[in-house]
Structure formats: C-alpha cells, structure tokens
Design an enzyme around this catalytic site. Sequence first.
Site, PDB file in Angstrom:
ATOM      1  N   LYS A  63      19.011  31.784   3.767  1.00 63.42           N
ATOM      2  CA  LYS A  63      17.974  30.715   3.905  1.00 63.42           C
ATOM      3  C   LYS A  63      16.887  31.131   4.964  1.00 63.42           C
ATOM      4  O   LYS A  63      17.566  31.591   5.757  1.00 63.42           O
ATOM      5  CB  LYS A  63      19.189  29.824   4.276  1.00 63.42           C
ATOM      6  N   HIS A 109      22.821  23.369  -5.755  1.00 65.56           N
ATOM      7  CA  HIS A 109      22.427  23.465  -4.876  1.00 65.56           C
ATOM      8  C   HIS A 109      23.524  22.463  -3.691  1.00 65.56           C
ATOM      9  O   HIS A 109      24.766  22.667  -4.817  1.00 65.56           O
ATOM     10  CB  HIS A 109      21.676  22.224  -4.914  1.00 65.56           C
TER      11      HIS A 109
END
Length: 429
Positions: A199, A327
């Site tokens: 991320k 996701h």
Amino acid sequence: MTAHAIRQIRVTPIAFRDPPLLNAAGIHEPWALRSIIEVETACGRVGINETYGDQSMLDVLARVAPALQGLSPWDLNAMEMRVQALVQPSGRSSEFLGELISLAPGTHVSKNVAKVVSAFEVAMLDLQGQLANAPVVDLLGGAARDTVPFSAYLFFKYAEHIDKPYAADPYGEGISPEQMVAQARRMIDQYGFKSIKLKAGALPPEQEVAAMLALAKAFPGTPLRIDPNANWTVATSLKAVEQLRGVLEYYEDPAPGLDGMAEVARQCDVPLATNMVVTDYKEFADNVRLGCPVRIVLSDHHYWGGLRATQQLSRLCQTFDMGLSMHSNSHLGISLTAMTHLAASVPHLSYACDTHYPWQDEEVVQGGRLKFEDGSLRVPRGPGLGVTMDREALARLHDNYLHCGIRNRDDLGQMRKYDPTFTGKQPRF
C-alpha cells in the site's frame, strides 16, 4: 409464516483493534468498525454475515431489515426488489467533498443498494446452505478450486497509535525499506503468502519505490504489486513505473480517475488494476468504451452487490480479456470466509486475492482465527458458510464498539492528530 420464513434480523455493530496503517487518505484509527448480521427463520435457524459498520450503513440496514420479514431465504430476487424500493442509490459521500481522497468505495452512499443487497444475500445463502446441507460454494455452481490464494498485504506504518488505547502490534514500525522487508518476511513466514502487495501513496514516491526495489531483491521471483491509491500524478506514476521496470506483476490505481489511468496505460506496459475507478457495472462499461486501460478488476462482493453479482463480473472480465482478483478491507472471519467461497466458485480468478486479515488479531467465529496454509485458505465444506458465531466474542466486540467512540471511519481526522497540516488532497505527489 412457514417454518423457513425469515422471522427476524439482528444487526450488531462491532469494533476491533486496527494498527496505525498509513495510506493516501491518512492513517487507520485504532478501531475498525464492522457489523454482524443474523437472519433468523421461524424454525430458529440463523444465517450470518459481516459487512460495513459505519453509522450510515447501520441506519440503512435498520431501515431495510423489517421489510424482509416473511421472505423465504431462497427468495433473493424479492429481497433485492425490497432493498431497491427502500434504499436511495444516488448521492455522494462526504469523502468526495472538495478534493479529499476516498479509499473505500464501500463507504460511498452511491453504493448503498449494492452494499445492502450483498449484506443480506450472504446471510440468506448461509441459510440456504444449512437447509440444503451444502456449502455456499456449491450453491454458486461448485468449486473451481479447493483452496484460494491470498497475498501478503504490506503497509507503511507507525509503531503504535498516538492515542495508545492498547499495546502496540508485533510488526513494529514500517517506514524504511529495511523495515518493509522485515514486515514482509514476518508475514510470509507466518502465513506462507506467495505474492506481495504494498500500500503506497502515503510517503514520498522515491521512498516507496525504494521499498519495492528492496522487496524485489529480498524475495526474487515473488509477484509484486504496488497501490498508491490514486495519490500520484500521471507524471509521477510514469516515473515510478519506469524505476520499477521488470518488478511489478500489476500496477494498482497509480493516478486518479479513469482518464488518468488511461493516460498512464498509454505510456506503460505494466497492466493496470483498480478497485477505485471500476467499482460497478456502469464504470466497467466506461472502461470498455475507453479500450480497457484498466486490465484487472479488483472486485469486492460487499459493494459489487453480492456473491452472484461478482460471478457475473467475472464473466464480463473473461469476455473482455481482463483479469480479476479481489479487494479487501479490514475484516474478520465471516467476511473472509464468504470471500473464499466466492473466489473458489470463479474459474476466472487471475491473481491472488487481497486480505487485511493478518493485521487483525481478534475474531468473531467459533474456533478462533482462520488458518492459512501456504498462503491459501481451504474452502469450508460444512453447510452454508461453514463457520458459526462465537457469542462471547460477539458480545466482547460489541462492547468495544460501545466504548471506542468511533462511528464512522475517518483516516483524515486521525492523521491530523499526527500532522495538523495534513489535507488529504488528491493527488498529493
């Protein structure tokens, strides 16, 4: 009322510990919010699900739940029609005001119909499986695979929360490339993951690129992905991907908007993935009209409208020669189990799925934390979802919710406790 008709629905908000994970919008608060849904029939069977727990979601679930009483657990179409009649599908969340970035499509008011349909669909499928003595994956057409692969999901992070409501997590600080390699090694050693996602969009791009290069060196041959959450300009996205030439399996949401992604795609030979610009069927059509600059859709049954709707998405991805994966948001075992049944039922699953699960240390299902084997979860073969509620854990996590003081996710507000000047504007780099 027949024996199998829905008699009542209970929605219980919960909160569980969440580490100080950095992202483009700010930083995770100390508590993640979810809600647990129980759909009970007249004969006493209970189907369960886990979904979003912010106040707006709780309000809309409470509005719909009474209207489902009397339905058969098999009547998913009637459930959808009642949801559509009661829930306003339009609107924009406060996260879209000004130029503030939004990382979680599931928080969008525009996704309310899909979110609520999914919330009740999974619980009804759990009931169907109990009544048929079959796992949910069989109700979805059967298993295309017996195990579902997941990816190590790395975050830049601080060692502990600024407000310190509980002890620090075992991963420690994750800022430097060396610390990120150590984070990955710990996660892979514990769970056996075969791919890595970072991320990004939180620190200066050169620092994040350096972390990716360190990961590539430390884990040669391991598929790597990076997700700046649309917090880089097109120019920054192109500069970063050039520095990462030969490293990336795919490039997730580097630049904002479908047009920004299309501009990156025109000058980049790494496939682009998204959970931000293709989040419903209209946006899927927009992507197709542009020639599919996004090549991989990271689906999420919570806001795509459920398990069956995501199966339809899979067929569309296959039709347009696009990849598909999944996701994740901060979640516990019920959500992860539903995701596993779905992923097992989809032949066209192109990449290992995301999961935040290693960042959580609490659980609401009997038997405790789910067990990964070589980075994968085995598809449960018991009736329905194959997991049951731990009532004591539910009460404990509900008590967390009552006392945590959080009712809506606010990464921006939490970040301003560390940096009062932080704006969250997009793109920042």
